[in-house]
Design a protein around this motif. Structure first.
Motif, PDB file in Angstrom:
ATOM      1  N   ALA A   2      41.424  99.958  34.526  1.00  0.00           N
ATOM      2  CA  ALA A   2      41.420 100.468  35.906  1.00  0.00           C
ATOM      3  C   ALA A   2      41.434 101.985  35.955  1.00  0.00           C
ATOM      4  CB  ALA A   2      42.626  99.906  36.651  1.00  0.00           C
ATOM      5  N   PHE A   3      41.296 102.611  34.820  1.00  0.00           N
ATOM      6  CA  PHE A   3      41.267 104.072  34.871  1.00  0.00           C
ATOM      7  C   PHE A   3      40.156 104.614  33.989  1.00  0.00           C
ATOM      8  CE2 PHE A   3      43.296 103.400  30.928  1.00  0.00           C
ATOM      9  CZ  PHE A   3      43.293 104.578  30.213  1.00  0.00           C
ATOM     10  N   TRP A   4      39.838 105.839  34.213  1.00  0.00           N
ATOM     11  CA  TRP A   4      38.699 106.439  33.549  1.00  0.00           C
ATOM     12  C   TRP A   4      39.125 107.786  33.006  1.00  0.00           C
ATOM     13  CZ3 TRP A   4      34.386 104.225  32.197  1.00  0.00           C
ATOM     14  CH2 TRP A   4      33.326 105.024  31.776  1.00  0.00           C
ATOM     15  N   ILE A   5      38.890 108.038  31.723  1.00  0.00           N
ATOM     16  CA  ILE A   5      39.271 109.326  31.150  1.00  0.00           C
ATOM     17  C   ILE A   5      38.053 110.230  31.107  1.00  0.00           C
ATOM     18  CG2 ILE A   5      40.177 110.504  29.107  1.00  0.00           C
ATOM     19  CD1 ILE A   5      41.691 107.961  28.452  1.00  0.00           C
ATOM     20  N   VAL A  19      43.900 114.005  27.339  1.00  0.00           N
ATOM     21  CA  VAL A  19      43.953 112.549  27.190  1.00  0.00           C
ATOM     22  C   VAL A  19      45.357 112.057  27.539  1.00  0.00           C
ATOM     23  CG1 VAL A  19      43.740 110.631  25.562  1.00  0.00           C
ATOM     24  CG2 VAL A  19      42.131 112.545  25.442  1.00  0.00           C
ATOM     25  N   TYR A  20      46.362 112.748  26.991  1.00  0.00           N
ATOM     26  CA  TYR A  20      47.746 112.374  27.256  1.00  0.00           C
ATOM     27  C   TYR A  20      48.027 112.369  28.764  1.00  0.00           C
ATOM     28  CZ  TYR A  20      52.761 112.753  27.819  1.00  0.00           C
ATOM     29  OH  TYR A  20      54.039 112.552  28.246  1.00  0.00           O
ATOM     30  N   GLU A  21      47.637 113.461  29.424  1.00  0.00           N
ATOM     31  CA  GLU A  21      47.978 113.580  30.844  1.00  0.00           C
ATOM     32  C   GLU A  21      47.252 112.568  31.710  1.00  0.00           C
ATOM     33  OE1 GLU A  21      48.003 117.566  32.274  1.00  0.00           O
ATOM     34  OE2 GLU A  21      49.839 117.975  31.142  1.00  0.00           O
ATOM     35  N   ALA A  58      47.466 111.889  21.013  1.00  0.00           N
ATOM     36  CA  ALA A  58      47.818 111.649  22.418  1.00  0.00           C
ATOM     37  C   ALA A  58      48.628 110.353  22.529  1.00  0.00           C
ATOM     38  CB  ALA A  58      46.553 111.572  23.270  1.00  0.00           C
ATOM     39  N   TYR A  59      48.212 109.312  21.795  1.00  0.00           N
ATOM     40  CA  TYR A  59      48.924 108.029  21.823  1.00  0.00           C
ATOM     41  C   TYR A  59      50.342 108.185  21.266  1.00  0.00           C
ATOM     42  CZ  TYR A  59      44.884 105.122  23.144  1.00  0.00           C
ATOM     43  OH  TYR A  59      43.853 104.534  23.814  1.00  0.00           O
ATOM     44  N   THR A  60      50.458 108.964  20.179  1.00  0.00           N
ATOM     45  CA  THR A  60      51.778 109.177  19.582  1.00  0.00           C
ATOM     46  C   THR A  60      52.701 109.859  20.585  1.00  0.00           C
ATOM     47  OG1 THR A  60      50.711 109.464  17.459  1.00  0.00           O
ATOM     48  CG2 THR A  60      52.979 110.208  17.602  1.00  0.00           C
ATOM     49  N   GLN A  61      52.139 110.831  21.299  1.00  0.00           N
ATOM     50  CA  GLN A  61      52.971 111.535  22.277  1.00  0.00           C
ATOM     51  C   GLN A  61      53.373 110.618  23.437  1.00  0.00           C
ATOM     52  OE1 GLN A  61      51.306 115.171  23.747  1.00  0.00           O
ATOM     53  NE2 GLN A  61      53.306 115.958  24.334  1.00  0.00           N
ATOM     54  N   LEU A  62      52.452 109.749  23.844  1.00  0.00           N
ATOM     55  CA  LEU A  62      52.784 108.780  24.895  1.00  0.00           C
ATOM     56  C   LEU A  62      53.917 107.876  24.414  1.00  0.00           C
ATOM     57  CD1 LEU A  62      49.164 107.756  25.961  1.00  0.00           C
ATOM     58  CD2 LEU A  62      50.847 108.792  27.490  1.00  0.00           C
ATOM     59  N   GLU A  63      53.853 107.538  23.124  1.00  0.00           N
ATOM     60  CA  GLU A  63      54.875 106.664  22.570  1.00  0.00           C
ATOM     61  C   GLU A  63      56.209 107.401  22.475  1.00  0.00           C
ATOM     62  OE1 GLU A  63      53.763 104.821  18.910  1.00  0.00           O
ATOM     63  OE2 GLU A  63      55.337 103.313  19.086  1.00  0.00           O
TER      64      GLU A  63
END
Lengths: 130, 306
Positions: A2-5, A19-21, A58-63
């Motif tokens: 449902a989202f688009w980067i 990407v993170y934001e 970016a994924y690591t930071q989200l985690e």
């Protein structure tokens, strides 16, 4: 999904923060719900034509910020907001970013009242209940 | 398993009396995309040719996959894909003949299916002659010829020079496709820094044959910043701050370009100079590169009278 980067290389913001934001915004706004699966790093890297390590970062930071959880072999999932941590490290990282925004506002010549008003206005877009 | 795929040691090259490369020490680790940056004439092409053994160093050495560049074995050569600057291909050959010719250098590795798929995607036919192709189409053939042997190391000398955005993107896609396979390594030079930012893990910056930076892209992005100090009165003549690269000023503003300076060091300098206010400005990668490679000039190129 449902989202688009949409990334913009060559802008002031490093690509991994973009990407993170965008993903964290999608989570905060509810476009990505608890339990939703993020695309695999390699797939997103190929789609965005970006170095896979940038996506992984970016994924690591989200985690690290408690927004998603990676289960080995199963992928990366959005975490239920009730389970998200609000510990001191995250708060201090947030304060740092707020400080940079405030100093930017000062440089623009906004006074205390004007900035408060602006912040309130922006916050209303995220906190629907108030 | 060795971890350094391309290495140069004190690599130096003179053309007659002209110094083109000055004691270059580079180490390109396995599995990374390495962006090789520098202004025109900084020595990038010379360095790349030395890495491939196409030029003889004046002193120093280069190696690829642990093999000295001057005596690369056919086996090691077969693991390397090389894209020349300007995509120089035999003009009189047809694409099909060029494939046969190229394939002979990579007998066990040639992926005919990938080559055909790429040609198909690019709308190119094997009967077309190289001399009838546009620059962009020639670049596409060159990309297909380089990717088809599934190289362990891909070295590209300014591969997207003068190409349109669509073909440039295809080169980036090619790089991402290759690096997603295990153990591949890519070194490429480019002047298009937004492309470098997309794909590179590490970058090197050379200037006049001298290595100026060798770091992760992220370190480069994070460490080169500008700071504005605002003063009520006189701006101090001397400012003591670590990592100072350039400074410019007008009546009340002092603009500093800093490398690797911490927030704390900036705050200390604010206090020490008595600045009224300050702001840290993040730069985009192009501005970072310009600031990093610029020498202090007393006069701008174009001076506008107020």
């Amino acid at each position: 999904m449902a989202f688009w980067i949409q990334i913009s290389p060559g802008s002031k913001q490093p690509i991994y923060t973009q990407v993170y934001e965008q993903i964290s915004q999608a989570i905060i706004k509810g476009d990505l719900a608890a339990g939703d699966k993020l695309p695999p790093v390699r797939k997103l890297a190929a789609e965005l034509v970006v170095n896979p390590n940038t996506i992984a970062r970016a994924y690591t930071q989200l985690e690290q910020n408690g927004l998603v959880s990676t289960r080995t072999g199963a992928g990366t999932y959005v975490i239920d907001p009730k389970l998200r941590q609000k510990d001191a490290v995250h708060i201090s990282a947030l304060c740092e970013r707020l400080d940079s925004i405030i100093s930017q506002a000062k440089l623009l010549g906004l006074d205390y009242g004007e900035l408060t008003e602006l912040l309130n206005d922006r916050m209303k877009r995220f906190y629907h209940e108030t | 398993m060795q971890d350094i795929i391309i290495e140069t040691q004190q690599l130096t090259k003179y053309y007659g009396k002209t110094l083109a490369l000055d004691h270059l020490n580079l180490r390109v680790p396995r599995g990374c995309i390495y962006g090789f940056l520098g202004r025109n004439g900084s020595g990038k092409t010379t360095a790349i040719k030395l890495m491939l053994g196409l030029l003889k160093p004046t002193t120093g050495s280069a190696s690829v996959l642990g093999c000295d560049a001057q005596v690369l074995t056919p086996k090691t050569r077969g693991q390397i894909g090389y894209v020349t600057e300007g995509h120089r291909l035999y003009r009189w050959m047809r694409i099909g003949a060029l494939e046969t010719f190229q394939k002979a250098f990579f007998p066990d590795r040639w992926d005919s299916q990938l080559f055909d798929e790429m040609l198909d995607y690019f709308d190119l036919g094997k009967k077309q002659k190289i001399k009838s192709l546009s620059n962009g189409q020639r670049a596409q053939v060159s990309l297909a010829l380089t990717m088809a042997p599934d190289p362990d190391v891909m070295i590209m000398d300014d591969p997207t020079l003068g190409l349109d955005v669509v073909i440039r993107r295809q080169f980036l896609e090619g790089m991402i496709h290759l690096i997603q396979k295990k153990g591949k390594t890519i070194l490429f030079s480019s002047h298009i820094l937004s492309d470098v930012e997309r794909v590179a893990d590490r970058i090197a910056v050379i200037e006049k044959g001298v290595l100026r930076a060798d770091c992760t892209l992220e370190e480069f992005r994070r460490n080169i910043r500008k700071v504005h100090f605002v003063f009520d009165g006189q701006i101090p003549d001397v400012i003591d701050i670590p990592g100072l690269l350039h400074k410019r000023h007008n009546q009340h503003h002092l603009e500093l370009t800093l490398v690797g300076t911490t927030d704390e060091q900036i705050k200390n300098a604010v206090e020490a100079t008595g600045a009224k206010d300050y702001a840290v400005v993040d730069l985009n990668i192009e501005d970072q590169f310009i600031e990093f490679t610029a020498r202090e000039k007393t006069k701008p190129l174009f001076q506008w009278e107020a």
